[in-house]
Design an enzyme around this catalytic site. Structure first.
Site, short mmCIF file in Angstrom:
data_model
loop_
_atom_site.label_atom_id
_atom_site.label_comp_id
_atom_site.label_asym_id
_atom_site.label_seq_id
_atom_site.Cartn_x
_atom_site.Cartn_y
_atom_site.Cartn_z
N ASP A 246 -8.77 -137.68 16.58
CA ASP A 246 -8.35 -136.70 15.58
C ASP A 246 -8.39 -135.32 16.25
OD1 ASP A 246 -7.47 -135.49 13.31
OD2 ASP A 246 -8.89 -136.44 11.96
C1 BGC Z 1 -6.58 -134.48 10.31
C2 BGC Z 1 -5.64 -135.61 10.60
C3 BGC Z 1 -4.32 -135.09 11.06
C4 BGC Z 1 -4.53 -134.19 12.26
C5 BGC Z 1 -3.24 -133.64 12.85
C6 BGC Z 1 -6.62 -133.46 11.43
O1 BGC Z 1 -7.31 -132.31 11.06
O2 BGC Z 1 -7.87 -134.99 10.05
O3 BGC Z 1 -5.50 -136.41 9.46
O4 BGC Z 1 -3.46 -136.15 11.35
O5 BGC Z 1 -5.34 -133.11 11.87
O6 BGC Z 1 -2.67 -132.69 12.05
#
Ligand code: BGC
Length: 701
Positions: A246
């Protein structure tokens, strides 16, 4: 700036990009992760091609880039938020929604989405409950499958297909206290029985990638958890696709304090077989040195690279790296996509209460007072995570009702969604607003109140400690109700709300969530009776936040009747699976066969459902099972299957479900999945609390 990206692509330093790619230094001299200015690439097809050209034609290896984006509920055509879509219990419609999103996103060059979010959410304080399909592993699994199929299509190489990413692995929704990013400490049993099945379903549907979560699981951050990722996901579940971290989650292991620095965190992540480092820059900066020092086997890096290359081959990027830049302008929010969004929105609406058939409104409803801060809030109705969605495309309920009913519709906002009660001037303004709304209601034949949350109150990092209507909205509801003018409440929100007073006093309540660009038309369709609502809740609505976590598939405890609070009952306000219709459905003639099944048999459960009202309607028939006693404590009830059926007035249908031995199995004390003989109770119903009851006894042989 763009030049830096072009240079990096040419030098072969980029493998994949989130289309909001942060520019500049991400990790400072002390190893602290920094965010700064943002750049858009993939939203602009011309710029996507330009960047791709550098990689393909001017870099040493000519490897195409993979453009990614969070396409969560529509790309340009914003669909209902995922939790709302789950209320349809209609996987074909949800698949269509994801397909439209894929068609639009791929036209902008995006071939990888960080969707579906399939985290089980038992705590509505957690803002990200809006991004998934609720509290039940089976429903979540069905929706996961639908979305993976919608995004990935028949063949990933189809230029309209988008690689899906099941997220967030694992247990992210179990954040303590419902506070986003918080500690997760759940037993391996609960992980396996509740949180893991949707991931298995996504993988079974061919989901090509998985995102690991921010959270720790029982002491180890998911991004470096060799047990959860390498052993369970890759080993036991056999996943050989792409695993992405993530955002910054590898670096955040230093904040969890389970690694001393980014180098250490990088080592843990690659050892766990995380392939792509999203925004921690640990791989770019430290993998080479880790290999040189002999701390990380080169093979691990080759494997990760191999998996990313495989995905790029599967997507056909080596054959056709560029996109037709004229396509986007032709298809974005086209009529066909709007129609899909409207149908999805209609099916996402849940009729929570409808005393005395208050709804639908009369064909000529007289003077209509539209009241509340969400009646004409194009931005809010789109919900969290807008890919390329625009509020200019959104039709609000007020606009649609005015279009259909003309001048008989008048509007007062009344109050804002949220406002600090302490500020005197604002409070005065609100008093004036409420007074104006009351005056309008008094001079109307019906009042429709649009209340709830605004779009920025749910989603990532948007946890709330209260589930009440925010601000002074409840005062507005009470004041309008007190006028005596018949009123209807339409909720627009991203999580279950505790609306006990409203439930006790207002005859009709419509749960409309954040329905996207077509929210206005879909809501008007329901209010005016042009569409008969059939949605069912994928989450339990508590009476107060103090009941949370409150979910239908809980355990019995040793003192089921006295395990309770002194001040509130255990009962939810609206149970899982609840949702009304403008017609009625009768259930009868439940049959279970064979009469004396053994642990190896498939069991058929069948009953007749009749539309006993005078309107056509859709019913979601739900099959629940209760293992009466097992070697380990079973949940009080478990959803095993469901079917959404449409019936004309008077029409009846025999609805049959098959229960396989696998669906009857429990994970015993030794961790083996086994079918155990004994009694099972069946609920064949319209919700998790209402329906036909039966039972069968499984024989050992
Ligand atoms: C979120 C994810 C997301 C990623 C990219 C993160 O902060 O937890 O769900 O896909 O950002 O934007």
């Amino acid at each position: 700036d763009e030049q830096r990206f072009l240079t990096a692509a040419r030098e072969g330093r980029i493998g994949s990009l989130l289309n909001v790619a942060f520019d500049g230094v991400k990790v400072d001299a002390d190893g602290v992760y920094q965010e700064d200015s943002s750049q858009f690439f993939a939203k602009d097809p011309e710029r996507t091609n330009k960047l791709q050209r550098e990689a393909v034609e001017n870099s040493r290896l000519g490897i195409p880039l993979l453009f990614a984006h969070d396409v969560i509920h529509g790309y340009r055509t914003t669909f209902p938020v995922p939790l709302a879509e789950a209320c349809s219990w209609d996987p074909e419609q949800v698949e269509r929604s994801a397909r439209v999103a894929a068609i639009e996103a791929s036209a902008a060059g995006i071939r990888w989405t960080f969707c579906p979010m399939i985290d089980i959410a038992r705590d509505p304080r957690w803002g990200r409950i809006v991004e998934g399909s609720g509290e039940d592993p089976h429903l979540q699994s069905v929706m996961a499958t639908a979305r993976v199929r919608g995004f990935q299509g028949e063949d990933l190489a189809d230029p309209e297909s988008v690689l899906a990413a099941a997220k967030h692995y694992l247990g992210y929704g179990a954040a303590e206290g419902g506070r986003d990013y918080n500690t997760v400490d759940v037993s391996e049993r609960t992980l396996r029985e509740i949180y893991l099945p949707p991931f298995q379903a996504a993988l079974d549907a061919g989901c090509g990638s998985v995102m690991v979560a921010f959270n720790e699981i029982n002491g180890v951050p998911a991004s470096g958890d060799a047990w959860a990722v390498r052993k369970l996901l890759r080993g036991e579940m056999g996943f050989d696709g792409l695993i992405v971290s993530d955002w910054g989650s590898i670096w955040e292991m230093t904040r969890h304090r389970s690694s001393v620095d980014l180098v250490d965190a990088t080592e843990q992540a690659i050892e766990a077989t995380v392939d792509v480092d999203m925004e921690s820059y640990g791989y770019a900066r430290h993998l080479a040195e880790l290999v040189e020092q002999g701390r990380v086997p080169e093979q691990l890096v080759d494997d990760a690279v191999g998996r990313l290359l495989t995905v790029k081959f599967q997507l056909g990027l080596f054959d056709e790296p560029y996109i037709d830049s004229s396509l986007a302008s032709r298809i974005m929010v086209c009529d066909e996509h709007r129609t899909a969004a409207r149908e999805m929105a209609q099916k996402s609406i849940v009729l929570l209460k409808n005393e005395g058939d208050a709804l639908p409104l009369a064909k000529t409803p007289g003077k209509v007072a539209v009241i509340g801060p969400l009646a004409d809030n194009a931005e809010a109705q789109l919900g969290s995570w807008l890919a390329a969605g625009r509020k200019e495309d959104a039709i609000t309920p007020l606009a649609e009702l005015q279009k259909r009913l003309g001048d008989s519709v008048r509007y007062e906002r009344g109050v804002e969604v949220e406002e600090p009660a302490s500020e005197d001037s604002r409070a005065n303004e609100t008093d004036t607003g409420i007074a104006a709304a009351v005056a309008l209601a008094k001079d109307s034949d019906v009042a429709i109140l649009f209340v709830g949350e605004h779009d920025k109150m749910s989603g990532e990092a948007k946890s709330r400690s209260s589930l009440d209507l925010p601000g002074r909205q409840i005062e507005l509801v009470k004041a309008v109700h007190a006028t005596g003018t018949p009123c209807v409440v339409v909720l627009m929100n991203g999580r279950p709300l505790s609306i006990r007073w409203t439930d006790q006093h207002v005859p009709a309540i419509v749960e409309a969530w954040f329905l996207g660009v077509e929210a206005g038309p879909a809501i008007a369709d329901v209010l005016l009776g042009d569409f008969n609502p059939g949605g069912k809740l994928p989450v339990t609505f508590p009476q107060t936040v103090g009941q949370v976590p409150l979910y239908y598939n809980h355990k019995s405890t040793g003192r089921p009747t006295i395990s309770k609070y002194l001040d509130i009952p255990n009962k939810p306000l609206y149970p899982f699976g609840h949702g009304l219709s403008y017609t009625t459905f009768d259930y009868n003639s439940l049959e279970i066969a064979p009469a004396e099944p053994t642990i190896e048999d498939e069991i058929t459960v069948v009953a007749t459902v009749t539309n006993s009202g005078d309107r056509a309607g859709a019913e979601v028939v739900q099959l629940y099972l209760r293992d009466v006693a097992a070697s380990v404590t079973p949940p009080v009830l478990e959803l095993k299957n469901f079917r959404r059926i449409e019936l004309a007035p008077g029409e009846q249908q025999r609805v049959a479900f098959t229960l396989t031995p696998k669906q009857l199995a429990v994970r015993n004390r030794e961790g083996e999945v086994m079918v155990e003989p004994g009694q099972f109770d069946v609920l064949f119903g319209t919700s998790s609390v209402e329906g036909l009851k039966g039972s069968f006894r499984l024989q050992a042989e």
